[in-house]
Design a protein around this motif. Structure first.
Motif, short mmCIF file in Angstrom:
data_model
loop_
_atom_site.label_atom_id
_atom_site.label_comp_id
_atom_site.label_asym_id
_atom_site.label_seq_id
_atom_site.Cartn_x
_atom_site.Cartn_y
_atom_site.Cartn_z
N ARG A 1 0.83 -1.19 0.00
CA ARG A 1 0.00 0.00 0.00
C ARG A 1 0.87 1.25 0.00
O ARG A 1 1.96 1.27 0.57
CB ARG A 1 -0.93 0.01 1.22
CG ARG A 1 -1.66 -1.31 1.43
CD ARG A 1 -2.87 -1.17 2.33
NE ARG A 1 -3.92 -0.39 1.70
CZ ARG A 1 -4.79 -0.87 0.80
NH1 ARG A 1 -4.72 -2.14 0.42
NH2 ARG A 1 -5.71 -0.09 0.27
N GLN A 2 0.40 2.27 -0.68
CA GLN A 2 1.00 3.59 -0.59
C GLN A 2 0.10 4.47 0.28
O GLN A 2 -1.10 4.54 0.06
CB GLN A 2 1.18 4.22 -1.98
CG GLN A 2 2.28 3.57 -2.80
CD GLN A 2 2.63 4.37 -4.04
OE1 GLN A 2 1.92 5.27 -4.45
NE2 GLN A 2 3.75 4.01 -4.67
N LEU A 3 0.71 5.10 1.28
CA LEU A 3 -0.04 5.90 2.24
C LEU A 3 0.53 7.31 2.33
O LEU A 3 1.74 7.51 2.22
CB LEU A 3 0.02 5.27 3.64
CG LEU A 3 -0.54 3.86 3.80
CD1 LEU A 3 0.60 2.85 3.74
CD2 LEU A 3 -1.28 3.71 5.11
N LEU A 4 -0.36 8.26 2.54
CA LEU A 4 0.02 9.63 2.85
C LEU A 4 -0.36 9.90 4.29
O LEU A 4 -1.52 9.71 4.69
CB LEU A 4 -0.69 10.62 1.93
CG LEU A 4 -0.56 12.10 2.32
CD1 LEU A 4 0.90 12.56 2.22
CD2 LEU A 4 -1.47 12.98 1.46
N LEU A 5 0.61 10.36 5.10
CA LEU A 5 0.38 10.71 6.49
C LEU A 5 0.62 12.20 6.67
O LEU A 5 1.59 12.75 6.12
CB LEU A 5 1.31 9.94 7.42
CG LEU A 5 1.38 8.42 7.27
CD1 LEU A 5 2.35 7.83 8.28
CD2 LEU A 5 0.01 7.80 7.43
#
Length: 449
Positions: free
Chosen positions: A426-430
């Motif tokens: 998964r690619q996540l933005l935090l």
């Protein structure tokens, strides 16, 4: 639900049992000691489990057994036991570690290794009868204390995998040396390996999406945790970013520095041998690609706390992370597995729930989350195809037949995990929960404090 079966990749030579160097591979050179009773119980459990699966099992050169259950697409892979006694003794003594070591020793083979392993991944919870699950502790080993990812332990764990040989990795990775999932457009459908240009384009697509998530542009102060061989840092610098990237691999450090200099970005990229816990400063963007799997659950709070501490007000964190279902993560968290013994010591794949919990505890919010599991399955197929075609070159680097079977098994088992959807990436933005925190002067971002 599974992904469509993969196009056939070449297989390594099938020699049957191999000569094994006992000094280099002590636990592969000979089957472990196991009582006759334990071996008999293992044989019975394995035979019963495999009989329920869409597999054919044959012994040596015996004729194929009768029709097996279909996997749903008409294909039924075959597992061939060359040394059934040793195979069952290893499983009786060491469970799935023994299963992998038996493959390394050449005691069993498969006409479609990924197919066999995908079936096993799909039915991993059914291999042992439910009433025996309570006795799981008697069949599995605890992780060695030496594998803990303390600052010293993490460096040793990284050394054991990533410092094998830059030349080895160059044999099967794309020319940009990206060692994480690519993103394809579209997903390849044919059996052949991609051209170098096409494979690199897929890896750049992955990098570009992460840099876009992180908002990387001219004069962005970007920190990368986990350098790899420098491709993401180079691509960020080409956008005009000022990049600091840290690694624990001496081999990667040396080559990444050379590649950065050759690309003409030595004035914009700094590559350091440094633990993420020791990094200081504030950054507009923090990017970390498939690094969290090497952190270990014990240190996840430290990792996410570092991400938050290093983030400048209004900054963004872009992560790429492999994930597994939460219950499976809990079951394997303290278990010494074949992968942790031979490939990634100290590693643990998190669950989406664990990522959400740990990021929230550190004051970070997940604003974007997208999965690419099918793309990782294809990436691994590409790597495995390339690796198996480089048998002579691998041997010339000093790696023996046991190592080559070990690496083939690792790539195939990983691919099977994604094809069975046991694994995802998964690619996540935090972003920070408190974006209004006092600002850090722009000139200080990315500088040691």
């Amino acid at each position: 639900m599974t992904l469509p079966p993969p196009p056939t990749a070449p297989s390594a030579a099938r020699p049957g049992p191999l000569p094994v160097d006992p000094e280099r591979w002590p636990d592969v050179a000979r089957p472990p000691r196991a009582s006759a009773l334990r071996t008999a119980v293992a044989r019975r459990l394995v035979e019963r489990a495999l009989a329920r699966l869409p597999l054919r099992i044959r012994t040596g050169r015996a004729p194929l057994p009768g029709p097996a259950r279909s996997a749903g697409d008409g294909t039924v892979p075959t597992l061939t036991l060359h040394e059934p006694d040793a195979f069952h003794r290893r499983i009786g003594a060491d469970g799935l570690i023994g299963f992998g070591e038996s493959y390394m020793a050449g005691e069993w083979d498969a006409d479609d290794l990924v197919g066999v392993l995908t079936v096993l991944a799909l039915h991993v919870d059914d291999l042992v009868p439910a009433p025996l699950h309570r006795f799981r502790g008697a069949w599995v080993r605890r992780r060695p204390p030496a594998d803990r990812n303390t600052p010293d332990g993490a460096r040793e764990n990284v050394h054991r995998h990533y410092d094998l040989s830059n030349e080895l990795f160059a044999l099967f990775l794309d020319p940009g040396l990206s060692y994480s999932s690519a993103i394809f457009d579209p997903l390849p459908a044919g059996p052949d390996s991609l051209s170098d240009a096409a494979f690199t384009a897929a890896q750049h697509r992955k990098i570009d999406r992460l840099l876009d998530l992180a908002g990387t542009g001219p004069d962005t102060a970007l920190l990368e945790i986990g350098t790899g061989w420098g491709e993401l840092a180079i691509r960020a610098a080409a956008r005009g970013a000022r990049v600091r990237t840290v690694t624990l691999s001496g081999e990667q450090l040396a080559l990444a520095r050379r590649r950065v200099a050759q690309a003409g970005f030595a004035d914009r990229v700094t590559v350091e041998l440094l633990d993420y816990r020791q990094v200081r400063g504030r950054y507009d963007a923090v990017v970390s690609v498939e690094m969290i799997e090497a952190v270990g659950a014990e240190f996840w709070p430290d990792y996410f706390a570092a991400l938050r501490r290093l983030l400048a007000p209004g900054g963004r964190v872009a992560l790429q992370a492999i994930t597994m279902p939460h219950e499976r993560m809990l079951a394997t968290a303290r278990t010494h597995t074949w992968i942790s013994k031979y490939v990634f010591p100290g590693g643990l794949i998190p669950s989406p729930e664990a990522l959400a919990r740990e990021s929230a505890a550190a004051g970070l919010r997940i604003d974007h989350d997208r999965g690419y599991g099918a793309h990782y399955a294809e990436t691994l197929r590409q790597w495995r195809t390339r690796f198996l075609r480089q048998e002579t070159a691998v041997a010339a680097l000093g790696f023996d037949d046991v190592f080559r079977r070990m690496w083939e098994f690792y790539l195939a088992w990983s691919e099977a995990g994604f094809r069975a959807r046991y694994l995802d990436v998964r690619q996540l933005l935090l972003t920070a929960d408190d974006p209004g925190e006092a600002t850090v002067p722009a000139g200080r971002r990315g500088e040691a404090s």
